[in-house]
Write an enzyme that holds these catalytic residues in place. Sequence first.
Site, PDB file in Angstrom:
ATOM      1  N   VAL A   1     -17.395   3.526  -3.449  1.00 44.78           N
ATOM      2  CA  VAL A   1     -17.914   2.220  -3.014  1.00 44.78           C
ATOM      3  C   VAL A   1     -19.334   2.362  -2.473  1.00 44.78           C
ATOM      4  CG1 VAL A   1     -17.581   0.293  -1.418  1.00 44.78           C
ATOM      5  CG2 VAL A   1     -15.592   1.376  -2.488  1.00 44.78           C
TER       6      VAL A   1
ATOM      7  N   LYS B   1       0.879  -1.180   0.000  1.00 47.27           N
ATOM      8  CA  LYS B   1       0.000   0.000   0.000  1.00 47.27           C
ATOM      9  C   LYS B   1       0.911   1.222   0.000  1.00 47.27           C
ATOM     10  CE  LYS B   1      -4.466   1.093   0.520  1.00 47.27           C
ATOM     11  NZ  LYS B   1      -5.655   0.401   0.013  1.00 47.27           N
TER      12      LYS B   1
ATOM     13  N   GLY C   1     -20.626   7.000   4.377  1.00 45.08           N
ATOM     14  CA  GLY C   1     -19.905   7.371   3.163  1.00 45.08           C
ATOM     15  C   GLY C   1     -20.861   7.491   1.995  1.00 45.08           C
TER      16      GLY C   1
HETATM   17  P1  NAD Z   1     -14.135   7.760  -1.839  1.00 46.28           P
HETATM   18  O1  NAD Z   1     -13.074   8.779  -1.603  1.00 46.28           O
HETATM   19  O2  NAD Z   1     -14.779   7.694  -3.169  1.00 46.28           O
HETATM   20  O3  NAD Z   1     -15.274   7.926  -0.748  1.00 46.28           O
HETATM   21  C1  NAD Z   1     -15.026   8.027   0.622  1.00 46.28           C
HETATM   22  C2  NAD Z   1     -16.110   8.933   1.172  1.00 46.28           C
HETATM   23  O4  NAD Z   1     -16.076   8.883   2.593  1.00 46.28           O
HETATM   24  C3  NAD Z   1     -15.950  10.397   0.773  1.00 46.28           C
HETATM   25  O5  NAD Z   1     -17.147  10.851   0.163  1.00 46.28           O
HETATM   26  C4  NAD Z   1     -15.672  11.101   2.107  1.00 46.28           C
HETATM   27  O6  NAD Z   1     -16.180  12.418   2.150  1.00 46.28           O
HETATM   28  C5  NAD Z   1     -16.381  10.185   3.079  1.00 46.28           C
HETATM   29  N1  NAD Z   1     -15.959  10.292   4.486  1.00 46.28           N
HETATM   30  C6  NAD Z   1     -14.713  10.473   4.995  1.00 46.28           C
HETATM   31  N2  NAD Z   1     -14.757  10.501   6.343  1.00 46.28           N
HETATM   32  C7  NAD Z   1     -16.055  10.313   6.687  1.00 46.28           C
HETATM   33  C8  NAD Z   1     -16.735  10.234   7.918  1.00 46.28           C
HETATM   34  N3  NAD Z   1     -16.093  10.354   9.080  1.00 46.28           N
HETATM   35  N4  NAD Z   1     -18.084  10.027   7.905  1.00 46.28           N
HETATM   36  C9  NAD Z   1     -18.758   9.907   6.748  1.00 46.28           C
HETATM   37  N5  NAD Z   1     -18.156   9.986   5.540  1.00 46.28           N
HETATM   38  C10 NAD Z   1     -16.818  10.181   5.500  1.00 46.28           C
HETATM   39  O7  NAD Z   1     -13.478   6.340  -1.427  1.00 46.28           O
HETATM   40  P2  NAD Z   1     -13.971   4.891  -1.829  1.00 46.28           P
HETATM   41  O8  NAD Z   1     -13.157   4.422  -2.986  1.00 46.28           O
HETATM   42  O9  NAD Z   1     -15.449   4.842  -1.903  1.00 46.28           O
HETATM   43  O10 NAD Z   1     -13.462   4.047  -0.562  1.00 46.28           O
HETATM   44  C11 NAD Z   1     -14.209   3.995   0.642  1.00 46.28           C
HETATM   45  C12 NAD Z   1     -13.582   2.978   1.587  1.00 46.28           C
HETATM   46  O11 NAD Z   1     -13.537   1.691   0.962  1.00 46.28           O
HETATM   47  C13 NAD Z   1     -12.120   3.267   1.988  1.00 46.28           C
HETATM   48  O12 NAD Z   1     -11.915   2.791   3.298  1.00 46.28           O
HETATM   49  C14 NAD Z   1     -11.329   2.428   1.009  1.00 46.28           C
HETATM   50  O13 NAD Z   1     -10.035   2.136   1.512  1.00 46.28           O
HETATM   51  C15 NAD Z   1     -12.199   1.219   0.938  1.00 46.28           C
HETATM   52  N6  NAD Z   1     -12.001   0.435  -0.273  1.00 46.28           N
HETATM   53  C16 NAD Z   1     -12.166   0.983  -1.501  1.00 46.28           C
HETATM   54  C17 NAD Z   1     -12.004   0.194  -2.628  1.00 46.28           C
HETATM   55  C18 NAD Z   1     -12.247   0.730  -4.011  1.00 46.28           C
HETATM   56  O14 NAD Z   1     -12.272  -0.084  -4.938  1.00 46.28           O
HETATM   57  N7  NAD Z   1     -12.458   2.027  -4.203  1.00 46.28           N
HETATM   58  C19 NAD Z   1     -11.652  -1.153  -2.487  1.00 46.28           C
HETATM   59  C20 NAD Z   1     -11.516  -1.687  -1.224  1.00 46.28           C
HETATM   60  C21 NAD Z   1     -11.693  -0.889  -0.117  1.00 46.28           C
END
Ligand code: NAD
Length: 349
Positions: free
Chosen positions: A186, A81, A182
């Site tokens: 995802v 990572k 969120g």
């Molecule tokens: P993203 O940046 O598209 O969305 C994350 C969202 O969370 C943002 O809209 C942000 O404003 C919000 N956020 C941050 N802190 C917050 C809080 N305290 N309360 C409510 N909302 C909050 O990211 P993503 O790609 O959707 O990823 C989300 C999670 O899933 C992360 O933990 C990431 O590591 C994990 N993840 C993502 C993927 C992927 O394919 N994108 C794969 C595996 C795991």
Amino acid sequence: MQSPWDYPDFDDHEVVHFVTDANTGLKAIIAVHSTHLGPGAGGTRLWHYPNRGDAIRDVLRLSRGMSYKNAMAGLALGGGKAVILADEARTKSDEMFAAFGRSVEGLCGKYVTAEDVGVTVPDLVEVSRHTRYVSGLPVEAGAVGGDPGPHTSYGVFLGIKAAVRSKLGKGSVAGLHIAIQGAGSVASGVARRAAEEGARISLADIDGARAQKLADEVGGVVVPVNEIMTLEADVLSPNALGAILTAESIAALRVPIVAGGANNQLATPAEGDLIHQRGILYAPDYVINAGGIINVASEYLKDADEAGVKARIEQIPGRLETIWAESDTTGRNPAAVADAMARRLIGRG
Ligand code: NAD
């Protein structure tokens, strides 16, 4: 001054690489936890960390999580990572990603990068001009690759359905209330799929406009950020950031199921026991959220077409059921069961 070796999250990581590029302002850390099963693969997170220790802790935890995730997804990949330490406005530039790409190339394939929070497909295109060790790039229609988010959402949604089947004895989420933390990549895919099947959605995001837009689209409601985890619902799906399951937050949960895509949801392994003791069914995060890495791996390793990727993602519910069954027979919590399975697979059992 604490060295990375002294952090509680240091787990014999093979490489921890600190990057500084004065010309572009890039500060990053690349951690490779294990290459036992293949190159250390995992996304790059761009985030503002109030202090550098938080960034080190994050990259150590996340890279170990990737070793576990890749192993449990049956992929020929190890775990790695990267984090980019951004300013408060999370400023980024092509030059910064070019410098980051050069540092990934310098690791000669020990680390393969992709998207994570704060890093988009265009950012990775810039990275790819400077290294071969990158995935999650735009692809032609019909080819495997691109943004892993929708694939992660698909796996998380299937995992939620498996949990609902296992805990509530229901074959569908129709009529169920799902609380989603969120409203990003995802979360939005999970919300759309669940709403399409007839679930009622409540959601929260620190970006209020983003939350409202998604709620409008799926016919859901926005709730305050500090209320989403205490909402009475059938499922809590955390899809924002990690370490949200603490002793305090677990005690306040009013759901029978926690199943979401955010990485490292348990603040420490001890919370795995606490949530289990409350009788709440927990879907280990790196098992349920493997859809994205399955897509990224299939693009990078070129060993599956779109149908093959879908079929691999559709194995996620079965893996969760195996973990829950072992948890039932041994009394160990599902997170501990998954960790032990993963450690055996990476030769550290
Ligand atoms: P993203 O940046 O598209 O969305 C994350 C969202 O969370 C943002 O809209 C942000 O404003 C919000 N956020 C941050 N802190 C917050 C809080 N305290 N309360 C409510 N909302 C909050 O990211 P993503 O790609 O959707 O990823 C989300 C999670 O899933 C992360 O933990 C990431 O590591 C994990 N993840 C993502 C993927 C992927 O394919 N994108 C794969 C595996 C795991």
